[in-house]
Design a protein around this motif. Structure first.
Motif, PDB file in Angstrom:
ATOM      1  N   CYS A   1      51.041  -1.256  -3.618  1.00  0.00           N
ATOM      2  CA  CYS A   1      51.123  -0.735  -4.981  1.00  0.00           C
ATOM      3  C   CYS A   1      49.733  -0.240  -5.366  1.00  0.00           C
ATOM      4  N   VAL A   2      49.666   0.992  -5.848  1.00  0.00           N
ATOM      5  CA  VAL A   2      48.404   1.645  -6.176  1.00  0.00           C
ATOM      6  C   VAL A   2      48.384   1.943  -7.665  1.00  0.00           C
ATOM      7  N   GLY A   3      47.325   1.526  -8.330  1.00  0.00           N
ATOM      8  CA  GLY A   3      47.173   1.806  -9.749  1.00  0.00           C
ATOM      9  C   GLY A   3      45.869   2.518 -10.043  1.00  0.00           C
ATOM     10  N   SER A   4      45.936   3.648 -10.766  1.00  0.00           N
ATOM     11  CA  SER A   4      44.731   4.407 -11.097  1.00  0.00           C
ATOM     12  C   SER A   4      45.078   5.544 -12.034  1.00  0.00           C
ATOM     13  N   ASN A   5      44.122   5.919 -12.873  1.00  0.00           N
ATOM     14  CA  ASN A   5      44.284   7.117 -13.690  1.00  0.00           C
ATOM     15  C   ASN A   5      44.365   8.376 -12.833  1.00  0.00           C
ATOM     16  N   LEU A   6      43.859   8.293 -11.591  1.00  0.00           N
ATOM     17  CA  LEU A   6      43.972   9.440 -10.693  1.00  0.00           C
ATOM     18  C   LEU A   6      45.442   9.775 -10.440  1.00  0.00           C
ATOM     19  N   ALA A   7      46.278   8.748 -10.387  1.00  0.00           N
ATOM     20  CA  ALA A   7      47.708   8.988 -10.218  1.00  0.00           C
ATOM     21  C   ALA A   7      48.288   9.654 -11.458  1.00  0.00           C
ATOM     22  N   ARG A   8      47.825   9.217 -12.600  1.00  0.00           N
ATOM     23  CA  ARG A   8      48.334   9.763 -13.859  1.00  0.00           C
ATOM     24  C   ARG A   8      48.037  11.258 -13.979  1.00  0.00           C
ATOM     25  N   SER A   9      46.900  11.685 -13.401  1.00  0.00           N
ATOM     26  CA  SER A   9      46.488  13.088 -13.530  1.00  0.00           C
ATOM     27  C   SER A   9      46.817  13.911 -12.285  1.00  0.00           C
TER      28      SER A   9
ATOM     29  N   GLN B   1      58.483  16.585   2.451  1.00  0.00           N
ATOM     30  CA  GLN B   1      57.830  16.848   3.729  1.00  0.00           C
ATOM     31  C   GLN B   1      56.799  17.933   3.525  1.00  0.00           C
ATOM     32  N   THR B   2      55.555  17.638   3.904  1.00  0.00           N
ATOM     33  CA  THR B   2      54.441  18.563   3.665  1.00  0.00           C
ATOM     34  C   THR B   2      53.780  19.011   4.962  1.00  0.00           C
ATOM     35  N   GLY B   3      54.406  18.734   6.078  1.00  0.00           N
ATOM     36  CA  GLY B   3      53.895  19.155   7.376  1.00  0.00           C
ATOM     37  C   GLY B   3      54.906  18.774   8.435  1.00  0.00           C
ATOM     38  N   CYS B   4      54.662  19.204   9.667  1.00  0.00           N
ATOM     39  CA  CYS B   4      55.606  18.883  10.750  1.00  0.00           C
ATOM     40  C   CYS B   4      55.858  17.390  10.843  1.00  0.00           C
ATOM     41  N   HIS B   5      54.797  16.604  10.662  1.00  0.00           N
ATOM     42  CA  HIS B   5      54.896  15.151  10.798  1.00  0.00           C
ATOM     43  C   HIS B   5      54.215  14.449   9.626  1.00  0.00           C
ATOM     44  N   GLN B   6      54.298  15.069   8.455  1.00  0.00           N
ATOM     45  CA  GLN B   6      53.631  14.521   7.272  1.00  0.00           C
ATOM     46  C   GLN B   6      54.567  14.561   6.073  1.00  0.00           C
ATOM     47  N   PHE B   7      54.575  13.455   5.326  1.00  0.00           N
ATOM     48  CA  PHE B   7      55.415  13.322   4.137  1.00  0.00           C
ATOM     49  C   PHE B   7      54.550  12.768   3.017  1.00  0.00           C
ATOM     50  N   THR B   8      54.659  13.366   1.839  1.00  0.00           N
ATOM     51  CA  THR B   8      53.777  13.024   0.728  1.00  0.00           C
ATOM     52  C   THR B   8      54.569  12.427  -0.423  1.00  0.00           C
ATOM     53  N   LEU B   9      54.133  11.249  -0.843  1.00  0.00           N
ATOM     54  CA  LEU B   9      54.739  10.532  -1.967  1.00  0.00           C
ATOM     55  C   LEU B   9      53.862  10.743  -3.191  1.00  0.00           C
ATOM     56  N   SER B  10      54.431  11.328  -4.222  1.00  0.00           N
ATOM     57  CA  SER B  10      53.666  11.671  -5.423  1.00  0.00           C
ATOM     58  C   SER B  10      54.268  11.000  -6.644  1.00  0.00           C
ATOM     59  N   PRO B  11      53.411  10.484  -7.529  1.00  0.00           N
ATOM     60  CA  PRO B  11      53.927   9.878  -8.764  1.00  0.00           C
ATOM     61  C   PRO B  11      54.340  10.949  -9.760  1.00  0.00           C
ATOM     62  N   ALA B  12      55.216  10.571 -10.648  1.00  0.00           N
ATOM     63  CA  ALA B  12      55.600  11.493 -11.714  1.00  0.00           C
ATOM     64  C   ALA B  12      54.411  11.712 -12.648  1.00  0.00           C
ATOM     65  N   GLU B  13      54.455  12.781 -13.400  1.00  0.00           N
ATOM     66  CA  GLU B  13      53.365  13.117 -14.326  1.00  0.00           C
ATOM     67  C   GLU B  13      53.168  12.000 -15.347  1.00  0.00           C
ATOM     68  N   ASN B  14      51.899  11.692 -15.626  1.00  0.00           N
ATOM     69  CA  ASN B  14      51.504  10.676 -16.611  1.00  0.00           C
ATOM     70  C   ASN B  14      51.905   9.260 -16.193  1.00  0.00           C
ATOM     71  N   THR B  15      52.082   9.044 -14.902  1.00  0.00           N
ATOM     72  CA  THR B  15      52.353   7.705 -14.386  1.00  0.00           C
ATOM     73  C   THR B  15      51.135   7.207 -13.627  1.00  0.00           C
ATOM     74  N   GLY B  16      50.613   6.056 -14.023  1.00  0.00           N
ATOM     75  CA  GLY B  16      49.372   5.556 -13.429  1.00  0.00           C
ATOM     76  C   GLY B  16      49.565   4.588 -12.291  1.00  0.00           C
ATOM     77  N   GLU B  17      50.787   4.464 -11.776  1.00  0.00           N
ATOM     78  CA  GLU B  17      51.043   3.504 -10.701  1.00  0.00           C
ATOM     79  C   GLU B  17      52.067   4.074  -9.744  1.00  0.00           C
ATOM     80  N   ILE B  18      51.875   3.787  -8.473  1.00  0.00           N
ATOM     81  CA  ILE B  18      52.842   4.186  -7.468  1.00  0.00           C
ATOM     82  C   ILE B  18      52.957   3.069  -6.434  1.00  0.00           C
ATOM     83  N   CYS B  19      54.189   2.629  -6.193  1.00  0.00           N
ATOM     84  CA  CYS B  19      54.434   1.515  -5.280  1.00  0.00           C
ATOM     85  C   CYS B  19      55.451   1.942  -4.222  1.00  0.00           C
ATOM     86  N   PHE B  20      55.360   1.341  -3.048  1.00  0.00           N
ATOM     87  CA  PHE B  20      56.307   1.673  -1.977  1.00  0.00           C
ATOM     88  C   PHE B  20      56.398   0.523  -0.981  1.00  0.00           C
TER      89      PHE B  20
END
Length: 694
Positions: free
Chosen positions: A180-188, A252-271
């Motif tokens: 679980c990652v928490g940061s204002n960087l996720a929010r922006s 999917q953002t590449g042949c072997h790459q997948f990117t998990l992005s938080p929704a706008e204005n959300t400061g936490e992302i968990c997986f």
């Protein structure tokens, strides 16, 4: 500090205090000491961010995600039947060994390198500022703590003037990492989690990032908060089941790459990312569930089994020894307690292509029984039962009886060709030793019946491997063989001291098992044990083997493992002369090349000292200031500057074995408390839950 008498304290140790004061803390990136979470079947090694963000900078100590089942093979020729064997003369007959690659270099190489353990995934943070991705030097004010009591990695740092908090843990029951990652960087929108997949490699990093076309990554299931990715590498495949916060999305953002992005204005992302060899049937738990399960598991682990506390000792080295003890318990539980024997680097990275070395299994895992956790050994001991047919074929193909245990292998049990490994025999009694330790931990008929075949098949090979010399009226061992000290030619080696005593002990223990089971003792075992050659000695010291009078005076014979010392310490030494063994020990201290030793040698020598009553020397050797007896901040035993071995788990396992023996003792120790520690008042050893050794 006022000196306190050494004591064996049966009162309950404050285990929470013991464990938490030894939880490792990093306050800056350390590319030689990353921290790992795992469960024995699965491990995830992280950098200072709590994920694998800067894996490219961790060249010495790779950041990998590994599971016991996670192997890959190149599509190359691997037909063992085509391998030409080197013939060695053995007492009037020729015996073939896969020991020479001349004229068959590629096949030899293919069989050694395949299968190789695979880095299943790289999971990293993508930290961005003004279209620039963070580099390692951008990480400021870092503080990372591995909370051993809960098995949770807590990572705090600043990047781009913003704070980031990451919590990482492994599920105790399935092959899954959760964070679980928490940061204002996720929010922006400046923080994402990236899952990237490499092709297989036998190299240390277990990853090939160049061959994109050689493998395939595809989403085979997608629903709200969940995707399943199928990975295909040649004939191998596996699945990654990722569950994530409902306010996040993955693409999917590449042949072997997948990117998990938080929704706008959300400061936490968990997986949670769960890995499996088959299409998953059940969805893994989310981060909060996994964290709770991890906490429960590790609290139970630390609250049961053995414990040793040294905090009240006046010896200045006590705190460091206590740190090594606690961290070694964690590391061996994470790395060495799976359903197959561990590689020498466990589930951290590839040593010897990720294959496991059965002669090291004792040093990895025997300690589990003495520390009150026999179930952690039995997981991998069961593997021997599975490969028993293959071990039987290996013995039969060479004209021997019983089961011949391989040296270097993969889950199949096939013996990897080697100019050295195929000629070792000191792993042969290991299943007897490990089974006996399990029986002592659980002295039940069920244990005897379960492992009977391992004990008897091992002994059948041993007695058939020995040769009875009519002229001398004794059984001899070799040639050909290479002893534990691998600096000797197989054609010249006969009657190595450690192996002789180990075979003798193994045969007599097999007879003891027969008696416990109500069976008639095998007369061949008894005869061979009684007439086995005496340990080779010259000028009042034991030799490496009978044909090596220059053991202590000529390189390379005074290099590598001084394995003759294991005949007393590792073993009770029934036929060992204590005076000769003490002379041998002191001779080793005088003239051995200590820099050529390995991590387990120091504990092995300490065990010998303990049996000889040389307790101060036992502690000195256990903590010897030598390049291969150092322990990094993460608790791993380093092997000097060897690029291929950034860690060495036999060192951790052997340390625990020696400490348990020194604290709890062994059969025939006279009942003296703490028989392996000095009683001069400098050591206050509080121990509980430990089992006596043989």
């Amino acid at each position: 500090m006022q000196k306190t008498d050494s004591k064996y304290n049966s009162e309950k140790i404050n285990r929470y205090a013991l464990v938490t004061r030894n939880s490792p803390v990093l306050e800056a990136p350390d590319t030689k000491a990353p921290l790992t979470v795992g469960n024995g079947e699965f491990a995830f090694t992280a950098d200072i961010t709590g994920l694998q963000t800067f894996y490219e900078q961790y060249e010495y100590f790779p950041l990998c995600t590994m599971a016991q089942w996670g192997w890959h093979s190149f599509p190359v020729e691997r037909d063992y039947s085509k391998l030409r064997l080197k013939q060695y003369e053995s007492h009037g007959r020729l015996v073939g060994y896969a020991a020479d690659d001349t004229g068959q270099e590629q096949l030899f190489k293919n069989l050694r390198e395949n299968p190789h353990r695979l880095n299943l995934c790289n999971i990293k943070l993508n930290l961005k500022e003004n279209n620039r991705t963070a580099v390692l030097s951008d990480i400021k004010n870092a503080r990372q703590k591995l909370d051993l009591w809960q098995g949770i990695l807590q990572s705090d740092f600043m990047v781009f003037n913003e704070s980031v908090r990451v919590e990482t843990c492994a599920d105790p029951e399935i092959d899954a990492v959760s964070a679980c990652v928490g940061s204002n960087l996720a929010r922006s929108g400046r923080l994402e989690v990236v899952f990237a997949f490499p092709y297989g490699s036998p190299e240390k990093k277990a990853s090939d990032w160049e061959r994109e076309e050689a493998h395939k990554s595809e989403i085979v299931h997608s629903s709200s908060g969940r995707v399943i990715i199928k990975r295909t590498l040649d004939r191998d495949e596996y699945y990654v089941d990722i569950v994530f916060s409902s306010h996040a999305g993955i693409e999917q953002t590449g042949c072997h790459q997948f990117t998990l992005s938080p929704a706008e204005n959300t400061g936490e992302i968990c997986f949670t990312a769960s890995f499996s060899a088959q299409m998953p049937a059940n969805m893994p738990g989310d981060f909060h569930e996994t964290k709770s399960r991890s906490s429960t598991h590790w609290e139970k682990f630390w609250s049961s089994g053995g414990a040793v506390q040294l905090v009240n000792s006046s010896d200045s080295r006590a705190a460091e020894l206590e740190r090594r003890i606690v961290l070694s318990q964690y590391l061996t539980a994470v790395q060495c307690s799976g359903t197959t024997p561990p590689a020498e680097t466990g589930l951290t990275c590839n040593s010897w292509y990720g294959k496991f070395h059965l002669e090291m299994h004792y040093w990895h895992a025997a300690q589990f029984t003495l520390w009150g956790r026999p179930q952690l050994l039995e997981r991998s001991l069961d593997w021997y039962l599975k490969i028993l047919p293959q071990a039987g074929k290996d013995a039969e193909n060479q004209g021997y009886e019983g089961a011949r245990w391989t040296k270097m292998s993969d889950p199949s049990g096939l013996n990897a060709p080697s100019s050295i490994g195929v000629l070792l025999v000191w792993q042969q009694p290991h299943p007897i030793m490990l089974s006996e330790l399990c029986y002592r931990a659980r002295p039940e008929m069920e244990t005897l019946k379960k492992y009977r075949s391992l004990v008897m098949e091992s002994a059948d090979f041993m007695v058939s491997f020995l040769h009875y010399d009519n002229e001398t009226g004794r059984y001899v061992m070799g040639p050909p063989l290479i002893p534990a000290q691998e600096t000797h030619a197989p054609e010249d080696t006969m009657n190595p001291a450690y192996e002789l005593e180990y075979f003798r002990w193994g045969l007599k223990t097999a007879v003891e098992w027969q008696l416990r089971l109500g069976e008639k003792p095998n007369s061949r075992y008894l005869d061979a044990a009684a007439k086995l050659s005496a340990l080779p000695a010259k000028d009042g010291v034991y030799l490496a083997h009978e044909n090596c009078p220059e053991t202590f005076t000529k390189a390379p014979f005074n290099h590598d493992h001084p394995s003759m010392l294991a005949a007393l310490g590792v073993l009770p030494g029934e036929t060992v002369d204590r005076g000769i063994m003490e002379n041998t020990l002191r001779r080793v201290l005088e003239c051995w090349d200590f820099d050529s030793m390995w991590g387990w040698d120091f504990a092995m020598m300490a065990m010998c000292c303990a049996r000889l009553g040389l307790t101060s020397l036992a502690v000195d050797l256990l903590l010897a200031d030598k390049p291969k007896n150092t322990y990094a901040l993460n608790g791993h035993n380093s092997q000097a500057d060897r690029e291929d071995l950034p860690l060495y788990l036999p060192g951790n396992g052997s340390l625990l074995l020696a400490v348990a023996i020194m604290a709890a003792g062994w059969e025939g120790d006279g009942g003296k408390p703490l028989p392996g520690f000095p009683d001069d008042g400098s050591w206050c050893v509080e121990a509980e839950g430990l089992l006596k050794y043989i």
